[in-house]
Scaffold this active site. Structure first.
Site, PDB file in Angstrom:
ATOM      1  N   ASP A 116       0.634  -1.608  -0.046  1.00  8.97           N
ATOM      2  CA  ASP A 116       0.414   0.187  -0.185  1.00  8.97           C
ATOM      3  C   ASP A 116       0.891   0.856  -0.464  1.00  8.97           C
ATOM      4  O   ASP A 116       2.426   1.633   0.453  1.00  8.97           O
ATOM      5  CB  ASP A 116      -1.167   0.093   1.465  1.00  8.97           C
ATOM      6  CG  ASP A 116      -2.370   1.329   1.360  1.00  8.97           C
ATOM      7  OD1 ASP A 116      -3.111   0.514   1.362  1.00  8.97           O
ATOM      8  OD2 ASP A 116      -2.539   2.122   1.160  1.00  8.97           O
ATOM      9  N   ASN A 199      -9.471   0.615  -7.320  1.00 10.61           N
ATOM     10  CA  ASN A 199      -9.764   1.237  -8.329  1.00 10.61           C
ATOM     11  C   ASN A 199      -9.562   0.255  -9.517  1.00 10.61           C
ATOM     12  O   ASN A 199      -9.012  -0.816  -9.355  1.00 10.61           O
ATOM     13  CB  ASN A 199      -9.450   2.230  -8.075  1.00 10.61           C
ATOM     14  CG  ASN A 199      -7.735   2.087  -8.260  1.00 10.61           C
ATOM     15  OD1 ASN A 199      -6.598   1.775  -8.780  1.00 10.61           O
ATOM     16  ND2 ASN A 199      -6.545   2.483  -7.429  1.00 10.61           N
ATOM     17  N   CYS A 265     -17.656  11.438  -2.306  1.00 11.61           N
ATOM     18  CA  CYS A 265     -17.569  10.729  -1.889  1.00 11.61           C
ATOM     19  C   CYS A 265     -17.918   8.812  -1.354  1.00 11.61           C
ATOM     20  O   CYS A 265     -18.880   9.284  -1.254  1.00 11.61           O
ATOM     21  CB  CYS A 265     -17.171  11.126  -0.473  1.00 11.61           C
ATOM     22  SG  CYS A 265     -16.851  10.162   1.291  1.00 11.61           S
ATOM     23  N   CYS A 318      -9.845 -12.476 -25.414  1.00 14.87           N
ATOM     24  CA  CYS A 318      -9.400 -11.092 -24.041  1.00 14.87           C
ATOM     25  C   CYS A 318      -7.636 -10.152 -24.413  1.00 14.87           C
ATOM     26  O   CYS A 318      -7.039 -11.146 -25.369  1.00 14.87           O
ATOM     27  CB  CYS A 318      -8.666 -11.987 -23.050  1.00 14.87           C
ATOM     28  SG  CYS A 318      -8.195 -10.698 -21.342  1.00 14.87           S
TER      29      CYS A 318
END
Lengths: 428, 428
Positions: A116, A199, A265, A318
């Site tokens: 992270d 995301n 938000c 794909c």
């Protein structure tokens, strides 16, 4: 801190001896009592638990693994302790990833790799795991701090980086490839990658890495309105990859995260994220320790407590080149897989034949019951309870016996009786 | 601690001034630098977040409620801030109860009442919430410590007692009746009771209390093999109470907890308990804040990710006298309920008629489309995306257009073409 205070006390006592003027001793005494108080305060600072060499199944309060090793005795897992051999990478230490990391840490996973780049904020406090005093720390540092306190047996590797940058992706790839923890492992250096990012861009990067490394991974996500989520198992070449069926709408030209934070938000709840993390890690345990059935896809729609499932085959068109390569490999290996499956089925069939052969004298397992045996002694095995247990309700036989007490007889003889009883109940 | 160190420094500086012998100043300097180091160390000790007066929906990193208030903007909850008015009692602060308490605390619940008599042990570390440094503390004290740090806005009441004792039951009942937190509330002093205990006896006691108080509650449980669990909503008189359909086998003559601990140590997993706590608190939020549908019963069978649901009506022959009384009251109130439901239906029907009346000039909402309009300008509302968003896949129309670039044409004209393409793919 206690060591420092002890040294300070020694310095103070030697100062006292050097003092020629006894009127100053009172000041020294006062300082000494202050050090004593501080030493007492410092003692209330947490002490960590020591490392445990082997996972014991001993049932004592001081054994942190007794309730996990009990999974073997309960017949759920064959060898729980194998969990110490496994490495799991968690990408994104937010509302889902941090709880997943805590669950795996408490389960005694061998090694966790955490990725992270974000910092802990007060706005994260509506989800589990991070605490207000960690605000300002990187999520990786805060996670390592908390997880080490919880279980020092787990090997923690943390990477404070953004996997969507070129440099970040390179470090991400090389950390997944590193096999120092278990050099004999086939494939990459980790057993499973858990994607807990928020995301599309980051999911596509995890997808790319796992397709390139032929690495099985699990996807997770929670909706922007906070009331639904999902987990998904992705096996390169065998199941759909994340690019095989991309979302219909994605952000473009703007940073998704900015869009999310300043524009609309997103809502979030500790409940939804806790459930998604729980389902994710439960399926991780099933995958690693080989029990139960790993869900290919599991949705959680909390408004109606609805849990849809499905399976997705890879898309032969794909857009991801590595996915197409894995699909080709998977197709090429089909004859070998079929042969292995056939061999296993034949072995099982043989074993069954062997079992049957043991009972040739009673092929259909028929036994004869004496009809004249009095019913009262006819105790089936399910009626026999271990010591300390008793049936809460009377057995069917007891229920049909006429009541010996003065209580009104509740046995219903006919419809007329039933109607009278209902009327009496309504009249109350 | 910082205050104490500051005072100590002042004492030390005044001692220095009293010293006539300058050779002793070096000792003082050494002590001073030690205090400086300790002050620096003490600063890394956690600082608590201050209380928040109103729940703001402002989207800033420092707002602990922004992601919860967003539930209103997302149209999920009408008035999130009402959560501060509610009181929830949690009986049993173990693997499920402690996580439920943390989730409600992070959601900003008004008041939590916690009941447990047990102490934290290392053997609890395979579940979320408690930390090794809390071993030896009562679960209630440890929970209050952690929850206060997480969210000082929540009013916490903890009761270190066993509700199955006479004295414990009395305190339990009077604490539920206490309405000091919201004197205008109808019925008892709490909005919901969550039962998170691990044995039959305690569940029957919660059942007795809630039947007597006409108090809605939710039951939760996890199986001894750790891989399944359930939650259940119990509304006295309206749904089955816990005694309406008791388990078929219960402990008798021995302490269930002893039986469980020394005989067949139950297995447990942070995943199953986290999922059950999440489902329990999610349904609590739906119940309190009136959104979605509250599940009457929801099972979680983790081996196959199966989530059975059902509803149970009360048993007219229930052994619990208070349950029978609540059933009678519920039946008596039926005409009033029916009348209210009818009035609501009629009001809704009227509103619908009024809506239709607005469109008398086009009762069926028919619109005419010009067939000659060129297709390229035929943009439906779902094609128009907000700024920053774009379709990830080409539209059906675009897909059918011949490729302008030099890339091989993927459009398939006939079966022969398809076979050629498949052969080429296999030959790679």
């Amino acid at each position: 801190m206690e060591v420092e205070l002890k040294e300070m006390l020694d310095d103070l006592l030697s100062l006292r001896q050097s003092l020629s003027d006894p009127s100053l001793h009172a000041s020294i005494d006062k300082l000494q009592s202050r050090i004593d108080r501080l030493t007492h305060l410092a003692k209330s600072v947490p002490v960590r638990r020591s490392k445990v060499k082997d996972m014991s199944s001993e049932v004592v309060d001081s054994n942190p693994y007794s309730r996990l090793m009990a999974l073997q005795r309960m017949g759920i897992v064959e060898n729980y302790e194998r969990i110490r051999e496994f490495s799991v990478a968690i990408v994104g230490i937010g509302g889902v990833g941090s709880v997943a990391a805590e669950m795996l840490t408490r389960c005694g996973i061998g090694r966790l790799l955490l990725y992270d780049y974000d910092k802990v904020e007060l706005a994260n406090m509506n989800r589990l795991f991070f605490r207000p005093e960690q605000v300002g720390m990187t999520k990786t540092d805060a996670a390592v701090q908390t997880l080490t306190d919880i279980n020092p047996d787990v090997v923690l590797e943390s990477y404070t980086l953004n996997i969507t940058t070129v440099q970040g992706f390179e470090t991400f790839m090389s950390s997944l490839k590193n096999k120092a923890f278990r050099p004999t492992k086939e494939g990459s250096g980790v057993d499973l990658v858990l994607s807990c990012v928020d995301n599309y861009e980051a999911r596509m990067v995890v997808n790319q890495a796992c397709n390139e490394l032929n690495q099985t991974w699990m996807e997770s996500g929670v909706s922007e309105d906070a009331v639904s989520g999902h987990i998904q198992l992705l096996i390169p070449g065998e199941t759909a990859c994340f690019a095989c069926a991309p979302p219909l709408v994605v952000a473009s030209g703007v940073d998704e995260r900015t869009l999310k934070r300043e524009g609309v938000c997103a809502a979030s709840l500790p409940t939804t994220m806790g459930v998604v993390a729980g389902l994710l890690v439960q399926n991780t345990l099933k995958f690693l320790l080989k029990f139960g059935h790993v869900s290919p896809y599991l949705g959680y729609s909390s408004l109606k407590d609805f849990f849809p499932t499905m399976a997705m085959k890879p898309n032969p068109q794909c857009s991801n080149a590595a996915c197409l390569e894995r699909q080709r490999e998977y197709l090429l290996a089909k004859p070998a897989r079929d042969a292995a499956a056939k061999a296993m089925m034949e072995a099982e069939a043989k074993a069954t034949v062997a079992d049957v052969a043991l009972h040739t004298d009673n092929e259909w397992n028929i036994s004869v019951v004496d009809d004249n045996e009095p019913e009262s002694t006819c105790v089936t095995s399910s009626d026999v309870l271990p010591e300390g247990l008793t049936h809460e309700l009377p057995s069917a036989d007891e229920f049909l016996k006429p009541h010996a007490s003065g209580a009104p007889d509740m046995a219903i003889d006919d419809l007329e009786d039933l109607r009278r009883q209902l009327d009496a109940l309504n009249a109350d």
